[in-house]
Design an enzyme around this catalytic site. Sequence first.
Site, mmCIF file in Angstrom:
data_model
loop_
_atom_site.group_PDB
_atom_site.id
_atom_site.type_symbol
_atom_site.label_atom_id
_atom_site.label_comp_id
_atom_site.label_asym_id
_atom_site.label_seq_id
_atom_site.Cartn_x
_atom_site.Cartn_y
_atom_site.Cartn_z
ATOM 1 N N ASP A 53 -7.884 -5.778 -6.598
ATOM 2 C CA ASP A 53 -7.801 -4.568 -5.792
ATOM 3 C C ASP A 53 -8.156 -3.369 -6.668
ATOM 4 O O ASP A 53 -7.509 -3.135 -7.688
ATOM 5 C CB ASP A 53 -6.386 -4.415 -5.228
ATOM 6 C CG ASP A 53 -6.178 -3.098 -4.497
ATOM 7 O OD1 ASP A 53 -7.166 -2.548 -3.977
ATOM 8 O OD2 ASP A 53 -5.026 -2.635 -4.432
ATOM 9 N N HIS A 76 -6.337 -6.100 -1.955
ATOM 10 C CA HIS A 76 -5.282 -5.149 -1.643
ATOM 11 C C HIS A 76 -4.181 -5.740 -0.760
ATOM 12 O O HIS A 76 -3.010 -5.452 -0.951
ATOM 13 C CB HIS A 76 -5.923 -3.941 -0.951
ATOM 14 C CG HIS A 76 -5.015 -2.769 -0.794
ATOM 15 N ND1 HIS A 76 -4.395 -2.144 -1.850
ATOM 16 C CD2 HIS A 76 -4.612 -2.091 0.319
ATOM 17 C CE1 HIS A 76 -3.666 -1.131 -1.407
ATOM 18 N NE2 HIS A 76 -3.774 -1.079 -0.092
ATOM 19 N N SER A 121 0.827 -1.200 0.000
ATOM 20 C CA SER A 121 0.000 0.000 0.000
ATOM 21 C C SER A 121 0.870 1.262 0.000
ATOM 22 O O SER A 121 1.688 1.432 -0.899
ATOM 23 C CB SER A 121 -0.960 -0.036 1.195
ATOM 24 O OG SER A 121 -1.956 0.939 1.058
#
Length: 494
Positions: free
Chosen positions: A418, A471, A181
């Site tokens: 994602d 994700h 991320s």
Amino acid sequence: MASKTKLLLLSTVCMAFYSCFLRTQSLPETSLVTHLPGYNGTFPSKHYAGYVTLDEKKLYYYFVVSERSPSKDPVVLWLNGGPGCSSFDGFIYEHGPFNFEKGKTPNKMPTLHLNPYSWTKVSSIIYLDSPAGVGLSYSDNSSDYVTGDIKTATDSHAFLLKWFELYPEFVSNPFYIVGESYAGVYVPTLAYEVAQGVDAGLKPILNLKGYIVGNGVTDEEFDGNALVPFVHGMGLISDDLYTEVISECNGNYYNPTSETCESKLNKVDEVIRGLNIYDILEPCYHNTNPIKMKTGDTKLPPSFRKLGETERPMPVRKRMFGRAWPLAAPVRDGIVPTWPELLDVGSVPCTDDEVADIWLNNEEVRKAIHAEKTTVSGPWVLCTSRIKFTHDAGSMVKYHKNLTSRGYRALIFSGDHDMCVPFTGSEAWTKSVGYKTVDMWRSWFVNGQVAGYTQGYENNLTFLTIKGAGHTVPEYKPREALEFYTRWLEGKKM
């Protein structure tokens, strides 16, 4: 007399050396974690935890020694994103040594079971809460909570140098920096700092071999232009709308220059609203009340700046909110709001981080893991609003090119469902580096089944997708995640 003086001097030197030796050797043992509330078995390997002090900053780490061959296996630094999210997210919910089972009654201590797909099966892992103010890390000086990309990288580098002084037996092990991320920024900026330190001969010399980034934010343009082709490719918007967007925006979706283009992009937003942005295959948990988005003085993407304070329903997946900033917008230079700041609430809404919250705010757990009490370091939250963070490192593409051209291995992986940091952006920027393709796009397998796709470039740059993952890949596909992680660390072909 001279002889006695020499003897006394030698004795003093020896005592000083011995004292230093004892301090170096005994400190890790005082940091040894001997038990964990909620777990009744024997640890499969040694665990250490504590703080490394940098001036007034106290950076917290939890270190799990490899369950396989600690003297030979890689040492990995793990970083979660945010910015402002704790790396216990990875420890508790993704690839740590335990699976955490929620208590049967509210506020009951969770039960810990061994995780068969822990990444500590094949590597030692340092889970670091960074920067100061995140997770269990804190500072005696609140001004330290004003930070950014560059400062975070230099602080994390200073942490590593001190950490390896405390654990000198691991200095020669292969060392990798890994994260997901917003750690798409943390990882390459820190890897660059470490590489510079190695070149300068800073002691101890870290045995950096490479780095891994998962679903990581990288570049304003590539990330910002990734969403439209992703949602079309996944069958989430119609061909007609896709054609209209292409015609009106000319491929520039992240920074619309006309009202017509922006109008078409708003239609895209309306169509995909209600989906779980972190995994379009997963259920989406809605708040019963609309969330007020505020802008204030915070530098937000154009679509948010124009809203002022507009109510809109915000779809989120349980416990997933706040791991990437913000929604599907690219990260831009300037202040990066944390989720609590962005939404004007005291915590991340619509989330279920109850297990981590109960466990890490329990004083017996804090004592067991050598963390300060909540009265000192503050309560643990998944993603904090305590820091003020500035994105000041620009595009990460230049960092990746610098590092890989110097011989460091890089794996860029993406859960292919994602929608927050879509694989389409990561695939595009890895290609843009300009390296020759040495392993053409193909499938890779786990247990005879297609697990995703990969493309390899010269200078040891690899792009990899994980089929059906969101994700946070190890949370969605733990078996496949351990498999590609192991193969890559061992230098095997996917």
